[in-house]
Enzyme design. Structure first.
Site, PDB file in Angstrom:
ATOM      1  CB  CYS A 131      -0.937  -0.007   1.206  1.00 25.89           C
ATOM      2  SG  CYS A 131      -0.197  -0.658   2.701  1.00 25.89           S
ATOM      3  CG  HIS A 251      -1.089   3.901   4.642  1.00 26.51           C
ATOM      4  ND1 HIS A 251      -1.751   3.557   5.797  1.00 26.51           N
ATOM      5  CD2 HIS A 251      -0.574   2.740   4.146  1.00 26.51           C
ATOM      6  CE1 HIS A 251      -1.648   2.245   5.986  1.00 26.51           C
ATOM      7  NE2 HIS A 251      -0.954   1.729   5.004  1.00 26.51           N
TER       8      HIS A 251
HETATM    9  P1  NAP Z   1      -7.625  -9.403   7.777  1.00 21.77           P
HETATM   10  O1  NAP Z   1      -8.621  -8.332   7.977  1.00 21.77           O
HETATM   11  O2  NAP Z   1      -6.983 -10.022   8.943  1.00 21.77           O
HETATM   12  O3  NAP Z   1      -8.315 -10.546   6.879  1.00 21.77           O
HETATM   13  C1  NAP Z   1      -7.686 -11.748   6.576  1.00 21.77           C
HETATM   14  C2  NAP Z   1      -8.509 -12.541   5.576  1.00 21.77           C
HETATM   15  O4  NAP Z   1      -7.808 -13.731   5.223  1.00 21.77           O
HETATM   16  C3  NAP Z   1      -9.841 -13.008   6.154  1.00 21.77           C
HETATM   17  O5  NAP Z   1     -10.807 -13.048   5.123  1.00 21.77           O
HETATM   18  C4  NAP Z   1      -9.503 -14.411   6.628  1.00 21.77           C
HETATM   19  O6  NAP Z   1     -10.618 -15.266   6.703  1.00 21.77           O
HETATM   20  C5  NAP Z   1      -8.599 -14.855   5.490  1.00 21.77           C
HETATM   21  N1  NAP Z   1      -7.796 -16.009   5.884  1.00 21.77           N
HETATM   22  C6  NAP Z   1      -7.028 -16.130   6.988  1.00 21.77           C
HETATM   23  N2  NAP Z   1      -6.492 -17.370   7.047  1.00 21.77           N
HETATM   24  C7  NAP Z   1      -6.930 -18.024   5.936  1.00 21.77           C
HETATM   25  C8  NAP Z   1      -6.751 -19.344   5.431  1.00 21.77           C
HETATM   26  N3  NAP Z   1      -6.000 -20.224   6.074  1.00 21.77           N
HETATM   27  N4  NAP Z   1      -7.359 -19.670   4.254  1.00 21.77           N
HETATM   28  C9  NAP Z   1      -8.128 -18.774   3.610  1.00 21.77           C
HETATM   29  N5  NAP Z   1      -8.349 -17.522   4.042  1.00 21.77           N
HETATM   30  C10 NAP Z   1      -7.757 -17.160   5.191  1.00 21.77           C
HETATM   31  O7  NAP Z   1      -6.449  -8.899   6.881  1.00 21.77           O
HETATM   32  P2  NAP Z   1      -6.448  -7.823   5.669  1.00 21.77           P
HETATM   33  O8  NAP Z   1      -6.065  -6.512   6.199  1.00 21.77           O
HETATM   34  O9  NAP Z   1      -7.709  -7.953   4.890  1.00 21.77           O
HETATM   35  O10 NAP Z   1      -5.213  -8.320   4.838  1.00 21.77           O
HETATM   36  C11 NAP Z   1      -5.159  -9.584   4.235  1.00 21.77           C
HETATM   37  C12 NAP Z   1      -3.841  -9.726   3.492  1.00 21.77           C
HETATM   38  O11 NAP Z   1      -3.817  -8.834   2.397  1.00 21.77           O
HETATM   39  C13 NAP Z   1      -2.621  -9.357   4.333  1.00 21.77           C
HETATM   40  O12 NAP Z   1      -2.178 -10.428   5.096  1.00 21.77           O
HETATM   41  C14 NAP Z   1      -1.652  -8.892   3.309  1.00 21.77           C
HETATM   42  O13 NAP Z   1      -0.878  -9.959   2.806  1.00 21.77           O
HETATM   43  C15 NAP Z   1      -2.525  -8.321   2.223  1.00 21.77           C
HETATM   44  N6  NAP Z   1      -2.578  -6.857   2.321  1.00 21.77           N
HETATM   45  C16 NAP Z   1      -2.020  -6.187   1.327  1.00 21.77           C
HETATM   46  C17 NAP Z   1      -2.019  -4.821   1.342  1.00 21.77           C
HETATM   47  C18 NAP Z   1      -1.353  -4.086   0.259  1.00 21.77           C
HETATM   48  O14 NAP Z   1      -0.737  -3.139   0.561  1.00 21.77           O
HETATM   49  N7  NAP Z   1      -1.435  -4.453  -0.981  1.00 21.77           N
HETATM   50  C19 NAP Z   1      -2.593  -4.134   2.383  1.00 21.77           C
HETATM   51  C20 NAP Z   1      -3.177  -4.837   3.410  1.00 21.77           C
HETATM   52  C21 NAP Z   1      -3.157  -6.205   3.346  1.00 21.77           C
HETATM   53  P3  NAP Z   1     -11.378 -15.558   8.115  1.00 21.77           P
HETATM   54  O15 NAP Z   1     -12.521 -14.597   8.172  1.00 21.77           O
HETATM   55  O16 NAP Z   1     -11.854 -16.970   7.927  1.00 21.77           O
HETATM   56  O17 NAP Z   1     -10.397 -15.395   9.204  1.00 21.77           O
HETATM   57  C1  3JM Z   2       0.364  -5.885   4.419  1.00 23.52           C
HETATM   58  O1  3JM Z   2       0.506 -12.679   7.078  1.00 23.52           O
HETATM   59  C2  3JM Z   2       1.051 -12.150   6.101  1.00 23.52           C
HETATM   60  O2  3JM Z   2       1.841 -12.761   5.396  1.00 23.52           O
HETATM   61  C3  3JM Z   2       0.642 -10.749   5.725  1.00 23.52           C
HETATM   62  C4  3JM Z   2       1.585  -9.667   6.076  1.00 23.52           C
HETATM   63  C5  3JM Z   2       1.130  -8.357   5.438  1.00 23.52           C
HETATM   64  C6  3JM Z   2       1.575  -7.959   4.182  1.00 23.52           C
HETATM   65  C7  3JM Z   2       2.405  -8.871   3.357  1.00 23.52           C
HETATM   66  O3  3JM Z   2       3.606  -9.020   3.594  1.00 23.52           O
HETATM   67  O4  3JM Z   2       1.820  -9.475   2.434  1.00 23.52           O
HETATM   68  C8  3JM Z   2       0.278  -7.518   6.161  1.00 23.52           C
HETATM   69  C9  3JM Z   2      -0.098  -6.302   5.645  1.00 23.52           C
HETATM   70  C10 3JM Z   2       1.198  -6.708   3.674  1.00 23.52           C
HETATM   71  C11 3JM Z   2       1.697  -6.233   2.364  1.00 23.52           C
HETATM   72  O5  3JM Z   2       0.901  -5.710   1.591  1.00 23.52           O
HETATM   73  O6  3JM Z   2       2.884  -6.323   2.082  1.00 23.52           O
END
Ligand code: NAP
Ligand code: 3JM
Length: 350
Positions: A131, A251
């Site tokens: 992000c 952010h």
């Molecule tokens: P979050 O609110 O904690 O949501 C996590 C999601 O992943 C929930 O839908 C969860 O399902 C699911 N999940 C967890 N364990 C799983 C499994 N074993 N199999 C399938 N689904 C599973 O987190 P978030 O903020 O949405 O972020 C999710 C991910 O997106 C991060 O870990 C990161 O890698 C990425 N992300 C990227 C950016 C970016 O900058 N591009 C920003 C933020 C996040 P449940 O409801 O079943 O727990």
């Molecule tokens: C943003 O559990 C994980 O691997 C997620 C960690 C995470 C990430 C990532 O490294 O994919 C949390 C929040 C990010 C990201 O976008 O890089």
């Protein structure tokens, strides 16, 4: 649901990013024929609304991707490592929001305003950058195109929603407790799996993701390495300091950059930003106009202000860059990648 269009899977549909993904697909009226919502076993069976229709969330498994055209992943790096190849094996194109594949050769890392041509080289997986990287490169690219770029030093002021739904709850819970004079027990931030946890309410935490051997955090290294890859500039000098603040969404970044061109004015930089796609210039000190996270929530653009020339370095400038981290920083950039794949005829309906 339409009879034509694409079969879309959203992995992590119940999460902070996944929820925004659904809202963005709906708002864009994305051509969807079939929608598959996936999560862990914990949320399987829950229903989520898309265009007023209820969809039941299923546990993500390799077989979930049969017939899927585009899979939008945001369930963490380990889930992407496990399931993205399974989706590709079944003929889906994956747009991955995690850091799992971003630096892999053969995986385009794309911000459509900057490098959509890289999409042509995909092998099934396309990575959505971090992000903080996305909003910074979107603002730097129009400047780089006209004036070149030598050096970037950024400090971030990042919202808790970037750390997921549990981190948002932790911030509100702590805030309430502190206002009531109760003790708090931090459990999630700065990093759930790290040794120590610190209070986020009424605080600033200079750690996002884990520390690396070089003293930078992984979030900082993501900004450094991803910026060079997206801009095709391995030689660019980049440094970052990433800080978490008690802000729910949005952010902010203080960006210092040096261009190749001598003798430019801040007005010339502002003119380039004014014309740039996806950028809104909000810059009028006389009227106290500048971007702030509270004003950018729910908006897809990257907001830039406080553009000024450095007082000592002729090629140096400063700017303040703000965006909704869950939209341009994650869900919107992913959906925009999917829209661009369709526009460039890089994906076909099955
Ligand atoms: P979050 O609110 O904690 O949501 C996590 C999601 O992943 C929930 O839908 C969860 O399902 C699911 N999940 C967890 N364990 C799983 C499994 N074993 N199999 C399938 N689904 C599973 O987190 P978030 O903020 O949405 O972020 C999710 C991910 O997106 C991060 O870990 C990161 O890698 C990425 N992300 C990227 C950016 C970016 O900058 N591009 C920003 C933020 C996040 P449940 O409801 O079943 O727990
Ligand atoms: C943003 O559990 C994980 O691997 C997620 C960690 C995470 C990430 C990532 O490294 O994919 C949390 C929040 C990010 C990201 O976008 O890089």
């Amino acid at each position: 649901m339409n009879t034509r269009g694409f079969h879309i899977a959203v992995v992590g549909a119940t999460g902070a990013v996944g929820q925004q993904m659904l809202r963005t697909l709906e708002e864009r009226d994305f051509p969807i024929r079939q929608l598959t919502l996936l999560s862990s076993a914990r949320s399987a069976g829950k229903t989520l609304l898309y265009k007023g229709e209820e969809f039941t969330v299923q546990e993500a498994k390799p077989e979930s991707f049969e017939g899927v055209d585009i899979a939008l992943f945001s369930a963490g790096g380990s889930i992407s490592k496990q399931l993205a190849p399974e989706a590709v094996k079944r003929g889906a194109i994956v747009v991955d929001n995690t850091s799992a594949y971003r630096m892999d050769e053969g995986v385009p890392l794309v911000v459509p305003e900057v490098n959509k041509e890289d999409l042509k080289k995909h092998n099934g997986i396309i990575a959505n950058p971090n992000c903080s990287t996305i909003q910074m490169v979107a603002a730097l690219e129009p400047i780089r195109q006209s004036y070149g770029l030598k050096k970037v030093i950024v400090s971030t002021y990042q919202a808790v929603s970037g750390a997921g739904a549990q981190a948002i709850n932790e911030m509100y819970g702590q805030t309430e407790s502190i206002l009531e004079g109760k003790e708090v027990t931090p459990e999630i931030l700065p990093v759930g799996s790290d040794k120590k946890h610190y209070q986020i309410a009424f605080n600033a935490i200079p750690q996002i993701d884990k520390f690396q051997d070089n003293g930078f955090t992984f979030e900082e290294m993501k900004m450094i390495n991803e910026t060079k890859k997206i801009m095709h500039m391995p030689e660019l000098s980049v440094a970052a300091t990433c800080v978490r603040l008690p802000i729910e969404t949005g952010h902010s970044e203080s960006v210092y950059f040096e261009v190749e061109t001598q003798g430019l004015s801040a007005a010339e930089i502002k003119n380039k930003l004014k014309e740039a796609p996806g950028i809104v210039l909000e810059d009028n000190p006389d009227e106290q106009v500048y971007p702030m996270p509270a004003h950018c929530v729910g908006k897809k653009e990257v907001f830039v202000g406080r553009v000024r020339k450095d007082l000592d370095e002729d090629t140096g400038f400063h700017m303040w860059v703000v965006s909704d981290n869950l939209l341009k920083g994650a869900a919107w950039n992913s959906v925009q990648i999917a829209e661009t794949l369709i526009e460039m005829e890089l994906v076909k309906e099955k």
